[in-house]
Design an enzyme around this catalytic site. Structure first.
Site, mmCIF file in Angstrom:
data_model
loop_
_atom_site.group_PDB
_atom_site.id
_atom_site.type_symbol
_atom_site.label_atom_id
_atom_site.label_comp_id
_atom_site.label_asym_id
_atom_site.label_seq_id
_atom_site.Cartn_x
_atom_site.Cartn_y
_atom_site.Cartn_z
ATOM 1 N N GLY A 234 0.775 -1.228 0.010
ATOM 2 C CA GLY A 234 0.064 0.008 0.028
ATOM 3 C C GLY A 234 0.859 1.136 -0.085
ATOM 4 O O GLY A 234 2.078 1.197 -0.454
ATOM 5 N N SER A 235 0.357 2.185 0.708
ATOM 6 C CA SER A 235 0.660 3.533 0.475
ATOM 7 C C SER A 235 2.549 3.747 0.835
ATOM 8 O O SER A 235 3.135 4.805 0.552
ATOM 9 C CB SER A 235 0.139 4.736 1.396
ATOM 10 O OG SER A 235 -1.157 4.603 0.741
ATOM 11 N N THR A 236 2.620 2.966 2.178
ATOM 12 C CA THR A 236 4.125 2.997 2.365
ATOM 13 C C THR A 236 5.295 2.735 1.065
ATOM 14 O O THR A 236 6.223 3.282 1.056
ATOM 15 C CB THR A 236 4.513 1.907 3.402
ATOM 16 O OG1 THR A 236 4.069 0.599 3.244
ATOM 17 C CG2 THR A 236 4.061 2.233 4.679
ATOM 18 N N PHE A 237 4.600 2.033 -0.007
ATOM 19 C CA PHE A 237 5.376 1.786 -1.093
ATOM 20 C C PHE A 237 5.447 2.985 -1.864
ATOM 21 O O PHE A 237 6.306 2.913 -3.078
ATOM 22 C CB PHE A 237 4.602 0.611 -1.826
ATOM 23 C CG PHE A 237 5.485 -0.002 -2.932
ATOM 24 C CD1 PHE A 237 6.440 -0.812 -2.600
ATOM 25 C CD2 PHE A 237 5.331 0.144 -4.274
ATOM 26 C CE1 PHE A 237 7.423 -1.385 -3.301
ATOM 27 C CE2 PHE A 237 6.168 -0.529 -5.234
ATOM 28 C CZ PHE A 237 7.209 -1.198 -4.705
ATOM 29 N N LYS A 238 4.881 4.213 -1.687
ATOM 30 C CA LYS A 238 4.840 5.428 -2.342
ATOM 31 C C LYS A 238 6.226 5.712 -2.161
ATOM 32 O O LYS A 238 6.773 6.660 -3.226
ATOM 33 C CB LYS A 238 3.778 6.079 -1.900
ATOM 34 C CG LYS A 238 2.384 6.139 -2.552
ATOM 35 C CD LYS A 238 1.391 6.751 -2.019
ATOM 36 C CE LYS A 238 0.049 6.340 -2.546
ATOM 37 N NZ LYS A 238 -1.131 7.028 -1.492
#
Lengths: 383, 602
Positions: free
Chosen positions: B314-318
């Site tokens: 999810g967003s941590t992968f941004k």
């Protein structure tokens, strides 16, 4: 003189010969000592090899020793008794007991008791014995008697065959269940005839023929050939287990051995170590030194018997002793040969030493006959 | 008198016998002299039985020398048949003290063998009670058993051992060769039935103790993290909570928590999350489970989620997408984007988490808002090939190399299958799966100046006397990404916590950077989420990087709301503990009082 005495006083003095004034006072104490030594030594080794198994199976370490001891005592008594009898009485008796033995051998085939995978025992109540062991001594007496009668004519095939005929029938019966005993008996018959006969050439031919027959016999059935493979490479075959264990025992003995009672191979590794493979335990415990000593005692015994045979008062006596010599020598050779994997495996007990009541009793009886022959030796006074 | 030829033949017979017997003597001499050594060795190999003596297993220490796994003296009880005087008394005593079935004991006591083992792993106190009874024929031998002083602490990292002193899971198996040592042996002579012989000299080979291993876990940090994880697990009724704390500069792992943890001293007792909610530690009803189900449940319980399972980050992968964009120079911090609340990619409408949209925003603001359309645009600018190159640089196509068994690898699209939709979803951390450890490793490289480290536990090996035998070093890929990119990323991620979606991750007095995430678990539509927060501190030169994952929380599930505060709590304890001085600004001081005020209201 001897002939007359035998004829006239046979019945009267049948069992009380020692009262007769004309008898020589000779008694072969050296031979007696050798026999007693072997028996005593045998008891020690039987105890050594069987104590562990005895404790395990019968909860009595001395179980096998006691049984063997009983037969040893009985055998020694019979030996001493026979040594006092004039062996010539067996001339007449030999034919009858031969027929008796023949009946026993037939009986064992029909109604024998099986043990260790072979039917060799005949049981009367709790008492069991092996007719084939009895047959050895009877064949010695019968063949010796017949050979003595036909001695002069024993220079042709026909007479030889006639002498050997009845013993060979009995041997055939034995061979059915116990090939190695049959071979020993044949050797006895052959040797008695060989010694009596003036011929040599025939026996060489006979030996060659027998080797050829043996080879064909072995090659004819694959299971017999397998025995040869096992013999050459015991480590590759399950059936080579016993041989291999015996070799381990012999090899680990070294020159002076582990000491009496110290064998480990007897602790179940060698099956029935108190029986046919007892010599391997002797090697392990007493070493090469002990083993050679045992062989030397046997050689002394045979040499002593040979001396008796050479100076026996008559041919019959000499032939009895030759039979006994052959019996002991073949058995010692085959036993040690098998244990050391020099010969293909077959079950032959070591005379006087291996556990086995009938065999010991019969051997001691044979020694009684030899002592009886020795009793009538013609000796110079100073001897 | 016999004839001359008869005498000759008898003589010949005797000589023949003599010769044949001589042959046997030669054969015997060959066997007993030349081959003696050969057969003796073979015979001894046959007679000797080896009874092994357990080696003392190496101790596992934390980074400060606190024992995490040690050995406890236990006893094994056996009987020697021949020495027993009163069988019945022995049977009675053994049954009552060892609490064993009479039938089993009787069978062993009455067995006619030299030595029969009754029970092993008997507690010392129990064995002492037996010893005091002074029963004849009962032997008590000292033995060792693996013992874990902290019971369940870091259970999924440390792992446990089996009855033969062998590691089964975790570090115990990974470093088995170091820890195990060499078992000694007692060579005894036996008969053909395997019974030991008395009065035979024993040949004893002493065991060699295993080496001790120092690992990078810090018991105190692990405890803080575990307590924080348990608290959030309970309050959110979550299925599981994982926390990893690591030094991003060198990859040393300070703590790795996976609650519910299991008791290392009773590894075959099932522990379920529900038990923790109620603070219950009663016996779980194992009886209702079939053998296979119990096995599966145990395997699941022993599993280390942080390394053995992959998930959609999810967003941590941004952070990875942003790093790729910066590396490739396709975006600058102040580039502007617009977010109407969704983006149409090919035939699909992909939503932002803020349905009304973020409006016009810079790249910096896009990260702070965790705005999906911004990252879809950025991802499209990078393109699939260059994106994958950057994944590779950040180690996302390989296992992290962490020194634990059972590491999983990532699940990625095949490059040729990455089309606009895939690229767009990948850009905000969906449609791909990585392990938490892989994310943490990549994040470490992003914030530490660009070096791809290997996460690890092992530090050094010492012998029994504490002498250092070996110091572990793990590979570091220097300059995996540009140092400048890393500088920018640190600044951006600090802004996320300071002013953006990760504001609940703030720790007064410290500069914290981080990124939140809320990923819906597959299959979608089940309303099952993993809320996570990746944070690091101090933001200018991080020495701690942490990742928390809350699996299936109930109620509020936003990572920024539930995961970030937990990491903040952990950091507020761990950072001072690691010797990092707090530097409070005026604002911080005000906030602190406000936080206290809020707390007291709750």
């Amino acid at each position: 003189m001897k002939k007359r005495r035998a004829k006239s006083k046979l019945l009267k003095k049948l069992f009380w010969r020692w009262n007769e004034e004309k008898q020589t006072d000779f008694f072969d104490y050296a031979l007696l000592f050798l026999v007693l030594f072997l028996v005593a030594f045998g008891l020690v080794i039987v105890f050594s090899t069987s104590a562990y198994t005895g404790e395990l199976r019968k909860h009595d370490p001395a179980y096998y020793l006691k049984r063997q001891g009983f037969f040893a005592v009985a055998g020694i008594m019979v030996m001493l008794f026979l040594s006092e009898l004039d062996y010539h009485i067996w001339k007449k008796a030999s034919k009858i007991i031969m027929i008796g033995t023949f009946i026993l051998l037939v009986a064992v085939l029909l109604a024998g008791v099986a043990s260790h995978g072979a039917t060799r025992w005949l049981g009367v109540g709790s008492f069991q014995f092996q007719p084939s062991e009895v047959a050895k001594i009877v064949i010695i007496l019968y063949t010796a008697h017949l050979a003595t009668i036909k001695a002069i004519k024993l220079n042709n095939w026909k007479t030889m065959a006639r002498v050997a005929a009845f013993p060979m029938v009995c041997i055939a019966l034995i061979a059915k269940e116990n090939l190695s005993t049959a071979i020993i008996c044949s050797a006895i018959v052959m040797m008695i005839i060989f010694v009596t006969s003036p011929r040599i050439k025939e026996f060489i031919i006979l030996a060659i023929v027998m080797i050829a027959v043996m080879a064909i016999f072995l090659a004819a059935a694959s299971y017999r050939l397998e025995r040869l493979y096992v013999w050459r490479h015991p480590e590759n075959y399950e059936k080579g287990y016993q041989t291999l264990q015996a070799l381990y025992a012999i090899g680990s003995g070294g020159i002076f051995g582990k000491g009496l009672g110290q064998s480990i191979q007897k602790l179940g590794f060698i099956p029935e170590s108190h029986n046919d493979y007892i010599f391997s335990v002797i090697c392990e415990e007493l070493g090469l030194f002990g083993a050679v000593c045992v062989i030397c005692i046997f050689l002394l015994l045979i040499w002593r018997c040979a001396m008796i045979a050479l100076s026996a008062p008559d041919l019959f006596g000499a032939l009895i002793v030759v039979g006994v010599i052959t019996h002991i020598a073949v058995q010692v050779f085959v036993n040690i040969g098998v244990v050391t994997n020099t010969l293909p495996p077959t079950g032959v007990p070591l005379p006087f030493i291996s556990y086995g009541g009938t065999a010991l009793f019969m051997l001691l009886s044979e020694m009684g006959l030899v002592l009886s022959v020795a009793r009538q030796l013609k000796l110079p006074k100073e001897y | 008198m016999s004839k001359t030829y008869t005498r000759k033949k008898i003589f010949f017979l005797t000589i023949s016998i003599l010769l044949v017997m001589s042959l046997l003597v030669v054969r015997l001499a060959y066997l007993m002299i030349a081959k003696s050594e050969y057969y003796l060795q073979k015979a001894e190999a046959l007679h000797e039985r080896e009874r092994s003596i357990k080696a003392k297993r190496g101790i596992l220490y934390d980074r400060n020398g606190v024992e995490l796994a040690g050995n406890k003296a236990v006893c094994s009880v056996s009987v020697i048949h021949s020495q027993i005087t009163d069988e019945e008394a022995v049977i009675r005593a053994l049954c009552s003290v060892l609490q064993m079935e009479e039938q089993a004991v009787r069978k062993k006591v009455e067995a006619n063998t030299i030595r029969e083992k009754i029970k092993s792993n008997v507690e010392k106190e129990t064995a002492d009670r037996l010893r005091e009874m002074n029963l004849e024929g009962v032997m008590i031998d000292e033995d060792y058993k693996r013992y874990y002083p902290y019971d369940s602490l870091a259970s999924k990292v440390i792992g446990f051992t089996g009855s033969d002193n062998q590691g089964i899971v975790g570090l115990e198996v990974y470093y088995d060769a170091v820890l195990q040592g060499t078992p000694g042996s007692i060579l005894t002579m036996t008969d053909a039935y395997g019974r030991e012989l008395e009065n035979e000299a024993e040949n004893r080979v002493e065991p060699v103790s295993g080496h001790n291993l120092k690992i990078s876990i810090d018991v105190n940090i692990q405890k803080y993290a575990e307590q924080a994880a348990i608290n959030v697990l309970k309050s959110k009724q979550a299925k599981r909570v994982s926390v990893v704390l690591m030094n991003p500069q060198n990859g040393e792992i300070y703590a790795m928590v996976n609650v519910p943890e299991y008791d290392l001293n009773q590894p075959y007792r099932l522990v379920r999350a529900e038990d923790l909610y109620r603070d219950k530690s009663g016996e779980p009803d194992n009886g209702s489970l079939t053998e296979q189900k119990k096995k599966d449940a145990l395997n699941a319980m022993w599993r280390n989620f942080c390394i053995s399972d992959s998930y959609e980050p999810g967003s941590t992968f941004k952070t990875v997408t942003a790093t790729a964009a910066l590396e490739e120079g396709v975006v600058s911090v102040n580039d502007t984007f617009s977010c109407p609340g969704f983006r149409i990619v090919e035939d699909r409408k992909i939503r932002c988490h803020k349905v009304s949209g973020h409006g016009t925003e810079t790249f910096r603001e896009g990260i702070m808002n965790s705005c999906n359309p911004v990252f879809m645009d950025v991802g499209a600018r990078v393109g699939p090939e260059r994106m994958y190159q950057n994944y590779r640089k950040l180690g996302l196509f390989e296992r992290t190399g962490v020194d634990l068994p059972g590491e999983a690898s990532s699940i990625m699209h095949k490059l040729e299958k990455v089309k606009a939709v895939e690229l767009a979803t990948m850009s905000f951390g969906q449609s791909i799966q990585i392990t938490p450890m892989q994310l943490l490793r990549a994040a470490s490289a992003i914030v530490n100046g660009g070096n791809l480290v290997t996460p690890h536990f092992a530090m050094c090996v010492t012998d029994e006397k504490g002498r250092k035998l070996h110091t572990y070093s793990f590979p570091v890929k220097e300059h995996a990404i540009e140092e400048h990119t890393s500088d920018v990323m640190r600044e951006l991620l600090e802004a996320v916590v300071a002013e953006g979606s990760g504001s609940k991750g703030q720790v007064p007095g410290y500069r914290v950077g981080g990124k939140t995430a809320t990923s819906e678990k597959l299959p979608r539509g089940n309303k099952k989420y993993i809320s996570s927060f990746m944070g690091f501190a101090p933001a200018d030169h991080p020495t701690v990087i942490g990742l928390i994952l809350i699996d299936e929380p109930t109620g509020v599930y936003y990572g920024g709301t539930i995961a970030a505060p937990v990491m903040a709590e952990i950091f507020s304890n761990v950072l001072p503990y690691l010797g990092l001085e707090a530097e409070y600004s005026e604002e911080d001081l005000k906030k602190t009082s406000a936080v206290f005020f809020e707390d007291s209201v709750e």
